[in-house]
Design an enzyme around this catalytic site. Structure first.
Site, PDB file in Angstrom:
ATOM      1  N   SER A 138       0.861  -1.187   0.000  1.00 17.64           N
ATOM      2  CA  SER A 138       0.000   0.000   0.000  1.00 17.64           C
ATOM      3  C   SER A 138       0.896   1.235   0.000  1.00 17.64           C
ATOM      4  O   SER A 138       2.020   1.178   0.531  1.00 17.64           O
ATOM      5  CB  SER A 138      -0.853   0.014   1.277  1.00 17.64           C
ATOM      6  OG  SER A 138      -1.479   1.265   1.451  1.00 17.64           O
ATOM      7  N   TYR A 151      -1.188  -1.649  10.546  1.00 18.45           N
ATOM      8  CA  TYR A 151      -1.347  -1.843   9.102  1.00 18.45           C
ATOM      9  C   TYR A 151      -0.145  -1.268   8.346  1.00 18.45           C
ATOM     10  O   TYR A 151       0.464  -1.941   7.509  1.00 18.45           O
ATOM     11  CB  TYR A 151      -2.635  -1.162   8.657  1.00 18.45           C
ATOM     12  CG  TYR A 151      -2.974  -1.316   7.197  1.00 18.45           C
ATOM     13  CD1 TYR A 151      -3.616  -2.472   6.739  1.00 18.45           C
ATOM     14  CD2 TYR A 151      -2.687  -0.317   6.278  1.00 18.45           C
ATOM     15  CE1 TYR A 151      -3.949  -2.614   5.398  1.00 18.45           C
ATOM     16  CE2 TYR A 151      -3.015  -0.449   4.941  1.00 18.45           C
ATOM     17  CZ  TYR A 151      -3.657  -1.601   4.504  1.00 18.45           C
ATOM     18  OH  TYR A 151      -3.982  -1.731   3.168  1.00 18.45           O
TER      19      TYR A 151
HETATM   20  N1  LIG Z   1      -8.947  -0.864  -0.366  1.00 19.42           N
HETATM   21  C1  LIG Z   1      -7.909  -0.064  -0.242  1.00 19.42           C
HETATM   22  O1  LIG Z   1      -8.052   1.180  -0.174  1.00 19.42           O
HETATM   23  C2  LIG Z   1      -6.523  -0.604  -0.192  1.00 19.42           C
HETATM   24  C3  LIG Z   1      -5.442   0.289  -0.287  1.00 19.42           C
HETATM   25  C4  LIG Z   1      -4.155  -0.197  -0.252  1.00 19.42           C
HETATM   26  C5  LIG Z   1      -3.936  -1.553  -0.142  1.00 19.42           C
HETATM   27  N2  LIG Z   1      -4.983  -2.407  -0.040  1.00 19.42           N
HETATM   28  C6  LIG Z   1      -4.691  -3.825   0.095  1.00 19.42           C
HETATM   29  O2  LIG Z   1      -5.345  -4.549  -0.930  1.00 19.42           O
HETATM   30  C7  LIG Z   1      -5.569  -5.887  -0.480  1.00 19.42           C
HETATM   31  C8  LIG Z   1      -7.016  -6.254  -0.748  1.00 19.42           C
HETATM   32  O3  LIG Z   1      -7.836  -5.444   0.076  1.00 19.42           O
HETATM   33  P1  LIG Z   1      -9.300  -4.986  -0.365  1.00 19.42           P
HETATM   34  O4  LIG Z   1      -9.329  -3.524  -0.284  1.00 19.42           O
HETATM   35  O5  LIG Z   1      -9.686  -5.674  -1.615  1.00 19.42           O
HETATM   36  O6  LIG Z   1     -10.133  -5.500   0.894  1.00 19.42           O
HETATM   37  P2  LIG Z   1     -11.169  -6.675   1.104  1.00 19.42           P
HETATM   38  O7  LIG Z   1     -12.251  -6.596   0.097  1.00 19.42           O
HETATM   39  O8  LIG Z   1     -11.508  -6.624   2.553  1.00 19.42           O
HETATM   40  O9  LIG Z   1     -10.311  -7.988   0.786  1.00 19.42           O
HETATM   41  C9  LIG Z   1      -9.480  -8.598   1.712  1.00 19.42           C
HETATM   42  C10 LIG Z   1      -9.344 -10.035   1.270  1.00 19.42           C
HETATM   43  O10 LIG Z   1      -8.427 -10.695   2.149  1.00 19.42           O
HETATM   44  C11 LIG Z   1      -9.014 -11.908   2.552  1.00 19.42           C
HETATM   45  N3  LIG Z   1      -8.473 -12.309   3.834  1.00 19.42           N
HETATM   46  C12 LIG Z   1      -8.469 -11.629   5.002  1.00 19.42           C
HETATM   47  N4  LIG Z   1      -7.906 -12.357   5.974  1.00 19.42           N
HETATM   48  C13 LIG Z   1      -7.552 -13.540   5.404  1.00 19.42           C
HETATM   49  C14 LIG Z   1      -6.936 -14.712   5.882  1.00 19.42           C
HETATM   50  N5  LIG Z   1      -6.559 -14.836   7.162  1.00 19.42           N
HETATM   51  N6  LIG Z   1      -6.718 -15.732   5.025  1.00 19.42           N
HETATM   52  C15 LIG Z   1      -7.113 -15.638   3.732  1.00 19.42           C
HETATM   53  N7  LIG Z   1      -7.682 -14.545   3.204  1.00 19.42           N
HETATM   54  C16 LIG Z   1      -7.913 -13.514   4.040  1.00 19.42           C
HETATM   55  C17 LIG Z   1     -10.517 -11.629   2.595  1.00 19.42           C
HETATM   56  O11 LIG Z   1     -11.251 -12.820   2.451  1.00 19.42           O
HETATM   57  P3  LIG Z   1     -11.903 -13.691   3.622  1.00 19.42           P
HETATM   58  O12 LIG Z   1     -12.435 -12.751   4.647  1.00 19.42           O
HETATM   59  O13 LIG Z   1     -12.935 -14.460   2.877  1.00 19.42           O
HETATM   60  O14 LIG Z   1     -10.805 -14.568   4.116  1.00 19.42           O
HETATM   61  C18 LIG Z   1     -10.655 -10.798   1.326  1.00 19.42           C
HETATM   62  O15 LIG Z   1     -10.764 -11.646   0.206  1.00 19.42           O
HETATM   63  C19 LIG Z   1      -5.187  -5.919   0.998  1.00 19.42           C
HETATM   64  O16 LIG Z   1      -3.896  -6.446   1.129  1.00 19.42           O
HETATM   65  C20 LIG Z   1      -5.195  -4.450   1.377  1.00 19.42           C
HETATM   66  O17 LIG Z   1      -4.349  -4.180   2.469  1.00 19.42           O
HETATM   67  C21 LIG Z   1      -6.270  -1.973  -0.077  1.00 19.42           C
END
Ligand SMILES: NC(=O)c1ccc[n+]([C@@H]2O[C@H](COP(=O)([O-])OP(=O)(O)OC[C@H]3O[C@@H](n4cnc5c(N)ncnc54)[C@H](OP(=O)(O)O)[C@@H]3O)[C@@H](O)[C@H]2O)c1
Length: 250
Positions: A138, A151
């Site tokens: 990120s 985080y």
């Molecule tokens: N959205 C943003 O603004 C943003 C910005 C920068 C970086 N990111 C990064 O992008 C990535 C995806 O995030 P997102 O925004 O798409 O959020 P999200 O929709 O909440 O997705 C998170 C994913 O991680 C999975 N997950 C969580 N804990 C897990 C575990 N213990 N084992 C396996 N899977 C797990 C969740 O699935 P389950 O709950 O089904 O396991 C879900 O599929 C993350 O690494 C996040 O830090 C997001």
């Protein structure tokens, strides 16, 4: 349809948000996509929309399960030639209110989850002398920001990890990409109650990820506005840096 760049892609954190978005794009391009997360029902619903997506439910904090998934997925669908480690956890909290178990969970999922997934696939790729590895950090990992102690620490570690291993992986014939999104509208950010400048739609962010990976960029970062603001902040001397970040404390 043009031949896809990758034949078999493994995505963790594919049950929602960015991981799901990228899985859908790559499946439409004709890749076989193996998807992992804990929510079996959500994975099954995504797989049901395609003939070339297979659900491998699992928790990224369980290294043995990840090894099992890679073995099963490769036996059925051939060598994995792209990984996107997207699983992530976020507990927004000032450090004074941070529960230490949430801090530990953030480290386990965001950092160790990538390390375990990397370990599950690395020897196989090294043996083949090819493969493209990527993980999602990120722009919040560029430098410390209020409410983001756990985080941000894990995301900084993922940037450091990528910088550290890239030369070694290249020497083995592998490609490494580091994906640094800014704010994207996903279930993860839905719970935020603070301003999220330049927030992107998930489909646009997923497209940006795939486009950067197709060009084999080392750092895939978007949106450009937040990238440059945060990169610039992080070359400022500390008095100026903290002058800015003090204003972010709620
Ligand atoms: N959205 C943003 O603004 C943003 C910005 C920068 C970086 N990111 C990064 O992008 C990535 C995806 O995030 P997102 O925004 O798409 O959020 P999200 O929709 O909440 O997705 C998170 C994913 O991680 C999975 N997950 C969580 N804990 C897990 C575990 N213990 N084992 C396996 N899977 C797990 C969740 O699935 P389950 O709950 O089904 O396991 C879900 O599929 C993350 O690494 C996040 O830090 C997001």
């Amino acid at each position: 349809m043009a031949e896809p760049k990758w034949k078999h892609v493994w995505i963790t954190g594919a049950s929602s948000g960015l991981g799901e978005g990228v899985a859908r794009i790559l499946a439409k391009k004709g890749c076989h996509v193996s998807i992992t997360a804990r929510s079996e029902d959500k994975l099954a619903a995504i797989a049901a929309d395609f003939g070339n997506v297979t659900s491998y439910p699992g928790d990224v904090t369980d290294p043995e399960r990840l090894k099992e998934i890679v073995a099963q997925a490769e036996e059925t669908h051939g060598p994995i030639d792209l990984t996107i480690f997207c699983a992530g956890a976020w507990f927004p909290s000032p450090i004074t209110k941070m529960k230490v178990e949430n801090f530990a969970k953030t480290v386990d999922v965001n950092l160790m989850g990538v390390v375990y997934a990397l370990d599950a696939v690395l020897d196989r790729m090294i043996e083949r002398g090819s493969g493209h590895i990527s993980w999602v950090s990120s722009v919040a990992g560029y430098g410390g920001l209020p409410n983001s102690a756990a985080y941000g620490s894990t995301k900084a570690a993922l940037i450091h990890l990528a910088e550290s291993v890239r030369p070694e992986l290249e020497r083995k014939g592998l490609t490494l990409s580091l994906i640094n999104p800014g704010f994207v509208k996903t279930p993860m950010t839905n719970k935020n109650d603070f301003p999220m400048p330049f927030i992107m739609e998930p489909d646009d962010a997923a497209e940006a990820m795939v486009s950067g990976l197709e060009r084999e960029k080392f750092e895939v970062v978007f949106p450009w506005q937040l990238k440059w603001i945060l990169k610039f902040m992080n070359i400022l001397p500390y008095p100026l840096y903290f002058w800015i970040t003090r204003k972010m404390v709620g």
